[in-house]
Design a protein around this motif. Structure first.
Motif, short mmCIF file in Angstrom:
data_model
loop_
_atom_site.label_atom_id
_atom_site.label_comp_id
_atom_site.label_asym_id
_atom_site.label_seq_id
_atom_site.Cartn_x
_atom_site.Cartn_y
_atom_site.Cartn_z
N GLY A 45 0.88 -1.26 0.00
CA GLY A 45 0.28 -0.08 -0.04
C GLY A 45 0.76 1.07 -0.03
N TRP A 46 0.22 2.43 0.44
CA TRP A 46 0.80 3.57 0.31
C TRP A 46 2.24 3.65 1.05
CZ3 TRP A 46 -0.04 7.45 4.90
CH2 TRP A 46 0.65 8.62 4.74
N TYR A 47 2.22 3.53 2.43
CA TYR A 47 3.96 3.79 2.79
C TYR A 47 4.79 2.64 2.55
CZ TYR A 47 5.99 7.25 5.14
OH TYR A 47 6.64 8.69 5.36
N GLY A 48 4.26 1.22 2.40
CA GLY A 48 5.29 0.32 1.87
C GLY A 48 5.71 0.51 0.65
N LYS A 49 4.95 1.24 -0.32
CA LYS A 49 5.49 1.45 -1.50
C LYS A 49 6.51 2.82 -1.51
CE LYS A 49 2.05 2.00 -4.21
NZ LYS A 49 0.69 1.66 -3.32
N SER A 50 6.14 3.70 -0.59
CA SER A 50 7.19 4.73 -0.26
C SER A 50 8.37 4.27 0.00
CB SER A 50 6.50 5.65 0.62
OG SER A 50 7.21 6.97 0.69
N ALA A 78 3.44 -3.54 -8.77
CA ALA A 78 4.44 -4.31 -9.51
C ALA A 78 5.00 -3.67 -10.54
CB ALA A 78 3.97 -5.65 -9.92
N ALA A 79 3.81 -2.65 -11.21
CA ALA A 79 4.24 -1.87 -12.33
C ALA A 79 5.11 -0.81 -12.06
CB ALA A 79 2.88 -1.55 -12.99
N MET A 80 4.68 -0.21 -10.81
CA MET A 80 5.65 1.00 -10.42
C MET A 80 7.21 0.42 -10.02
SD MET A 80 2.97 3.06 -8.04
CE MET A 80 4.20 4.41 -8.09
N VAL A 81 7.24 -0.64 -9.60
CA VAL A 81 8.60 -1.28 -9.04
C VAL A 81 9.46 -1.54 -10.41
CG1 VAL A 81 9.82 -3.21 -8.13
CG2 VAL A 81 7.96 -2.12 -6.82
N SER A 82 8.65 -2.14 -11.26
CA SER A 82 9.32 -2.44 -12.69
C SER A 82 9.98 -1.32 -13.48
CB SER A 82 8.77 -3.19 -13.66
OG SER A 82 7.51 -2.62 -14.02
N GLU A 83 9.23 -0.27 -13.09
CA GLU A 83 9.58 1.10 -13.98
C GLU A 83 10.72 1.78 -12.97
OE1 GLU A 83 6.32 3.66 -13.71
OE2 GLU A 83 5.04 2.72 -15.29
N ARG A 84 10.80 1.45 -11.72
CA ARG A 84 11.74 2.02 -10.79
C ARG A 84 13.23 1.48 -10.76
NH1 ARG A 84 10.35 6.02 -7.06
NH2 ARG A 84 8.38 7.08 -7.88
N GLN A 85 13.05 0.14 -10.75
CA GLN A 85 14.41 -0.54 -10.43
C GLN A 85 15.01 -0.66 -11.73
OE1 GLN A 85 14.12 -4.27 -8.56
NE2 GLN A 85 12.44 -5.20 -9.96
N PRO A 91 8.34 -7.82 -10.17
CA PRO A 91 8.62 -8.96 -9.13
C PRO A 91 7.50 -9.91 -9.12
CG PRO A 91 7.75 -6.76 -8.22
CD PRO A 91 8.17 -6.65 -9.60
N LYS A 92 7.81 -11.12 -8.32
CA LYS A 92 6.86 -12.18 -8.38
C LYS A 92 5.61 -11.83 -7.32
CE LYS A 92 6.36 -17.22 -7.91
NZ LYS A 92 6.98 -18.30 -8.05
N LEU A 93 4.70 -11.96 -7.69
CA LEU A 93 3.60 -11.47 -6.79
C LEU A 93 3.01 -12.75 -5.87
CD1 LEU A 93 1.56 -8.97 -9.30
CD2 LEU A 93 3.71 -8.68 -7.53
N TYR A 94 2.47 -12.21 -4.74
CA TYR A 94 2.10 -13.14 -3.88
C TYR A 94 0.74 -12.65 -3.04
CZ TYR A 94 6.54 -15.66 -4.09
OH TYR A 94 7.55 -16.52 -4.84
#
Length: 454
Positions: A45-50, A78-85, A91-94
């Motif tokens: 969620g919000w702060y985890g992603k931040s 996941a879409a945001m992480v793939s753009e950032r890293q 990443p794999k999703l669970y």
């Protein structure tokens, strides 16, 4: 002040960064040479992603997995992480964080889930062999916190608690310039407050649970409340999932005061308050509360109101430390030193913005832009602690003291009497009724962690 020469890609672009990082004793050379860490986030969620995005900005990591019970939120993260890293890998999703921990072979786990999940997820992550960045508060009851402390010690893992006031550049400066030099003189009082109107109101209607959201898994060990819409953010209105405003907002300011003044466990905690104004909504956290954390020769006093005007409009969520030579006022935006002697110099400091250095921050939805610099430094300190096997600036032991003290304030308000905690026996001194409340009942099949069985 530590004079380490600091390196990391494009990190040092002005002298303010050098001052803040040196004050936090962070050696960037070690991070530059650190092998990439396998990382996962639980609670997307919000702060985890931040927190995760700040980590990606400052350290070599490979985000390999994410876990959340909201499929839509998980896909978006996941879409945001793939753009950032850097690898642009998704990443794999669970849905089940336990499967993630079993399969992903992780070195670092960030936990940004609601408070009622923190203890189980932190302990499971530590048992899997990962180091943990754990959002505050660390637990919803005191014995959960004791179990996390025991697990971190048993598995020799680093836990950094997300009390990033300890890594906030202007607050580090205030501590060094004013507290550590004795400018306040003899200190005998501290005040902390939050006057934000942040308590959810209204009575949402019961509705069907959407197919993309696993409400039973989200509830986990907490009592199963009727579903009244996605609980994201609104869950803080209910004591079933957290510890109210004192557990959400006081912990930051109380922890900062303890850090600045080198205070440990309070001798006693006393609190009064309740729902005095908004008696109609379904929210069951207090809208008005005062708590006193007592030490030898100093009281740390908290107050929150979710109604009316702040006592000091310049410092609506803040802490103030009083000495016989002056007063230090601090919040996430600034600090001010007001000397008792009218002829003496006042001091002022402002937060460190890094908009130019990290322009991607400006495009991040819901980012607390003013806190980003502090979180980056907190993350850097965490990664250096892992690399050097040393204590971070906000270790689990300190996060436990701040968390448990706020929990005891709620218990004191409930029982209408002061409480003193025995840190060896893990009980409230001379109070069996209060001691019984140090551990919440878990909803099955989830089992409360035990100190001796972590």
């Amino acid at each position: 002040m530590n004079k380490h020469k600091i390196y990391r890609r494009d990190f040092l672009r002005n002298s303010a960064s050098l001052l803040a990082l040196s004050a936090l004793n962070i050696d960037k050379l070690s991070l530059q040479n650190m092998p990439s860490k396998r990382v996962a986030l639980i609670g997307a969620g919000w702060y985890g992603k931040s927190d995760l995005f700040r980590l990606i900005q400052v350290a070599p990591v490979d985000v390999v997995a994410l876990s959340d019970v909201d499929e839509n939120m998980l896909d978006h993260a996941a879409a945001m992480v793939s753009e950032r890293q850097q690898s642009h890998q998704k990443p794999k999703l669970y849905k089940d964080y336990r499967k993630l921990l079993d399969e992903a072979k992780l070195e670092v786990v960030l936990i940004g889930s609601p408070d009622h999940w923190h203890a189980l997820q932190a302990i499971d992550a530590l048992q899997s062999g990962a180091h943990v960045y754990l959002q505050k508060p660390i637990s919803v009851d005191v014995l959960e916190g004791e179990a996390i402390v025991a697990a971190a010690k048993k598995y020799n893992r680093v836990v950094q608690v997300g009390t990033q006031r300890r890594s906030t550049p202007h607050l580090v400066e205030a501590k060094q310039k004013i507290i550590d030099t004795g400018m306040l003189g003899k200190i005998h009082h501290a005040e902390m407050c939050c006057y934000y109107h942040m308590r959810a109101t209204g009575n949402p209607a019961v509705e069907p649970v959407p197919s993309f959201f696993d409400y039973d898994r989200w509830t986990g060990p907490a009592p199963l409340r009727p579903y009244t819409g996605l609980p994201h953010r609104r869950w803080r209105a209910y004591m079933e999932y957290g510890n109210g405003i004192i557990g959400d907002m006081c912990i930051h300011m109380f922890d900062a005061v303890r850090w600045m003044l080198n205070l440990g466990w309070p001798k006693s905690v006393a609190s009064t308050g309740g729902i005095f104004v908004d008696k109609e909504s379904s929210s069951n956290i207090s809208d008005t509360q005062t708590a006193t954390f007592a030490y030898d020769d100093i009281d740390c006093v908290w107050q929150h109101r979710t109604w009316g005007r702040p006592a000091d409009p310049a410092y609506p969520w803040a802490f103030k430390i009083y000495g016989d030579k002056g007063t230090l006022c601090c919040d996430v935006w600034k600090y001010d030193f007001f000397p008792t002697d009218d002829k003496a110099q006042k001091l002022h400091g402002d937060l460190l913005w890094e908009k130019e250095k990290y322009p991607e921050d400006l495009k991040e939805p819901d980012i607390e832009l003013h806190v980003a610099a502090a979180t980056r430094r907190h993350i850097l300190n965490f990664m250096e602690a892992i690399d050097k096997n040393i204590k971070p600036v906000a270790p689990i032991e300190e996060g436990h003291i701040s968390t448990a003290s706020c929990i005891m304030a709620n218990l004191s308000m409930q029982l209408q009497r002061p409480l003193s905690y025995d840190t060896i026996k893990h009980e409230i001194i001379g109070d069996e009724e209060a001691t019984a409340l140090l551990q919440r009942n878990y909803r099955g099949p989830w089992k409360h962690p035990l100190i001796e069985k972590v």
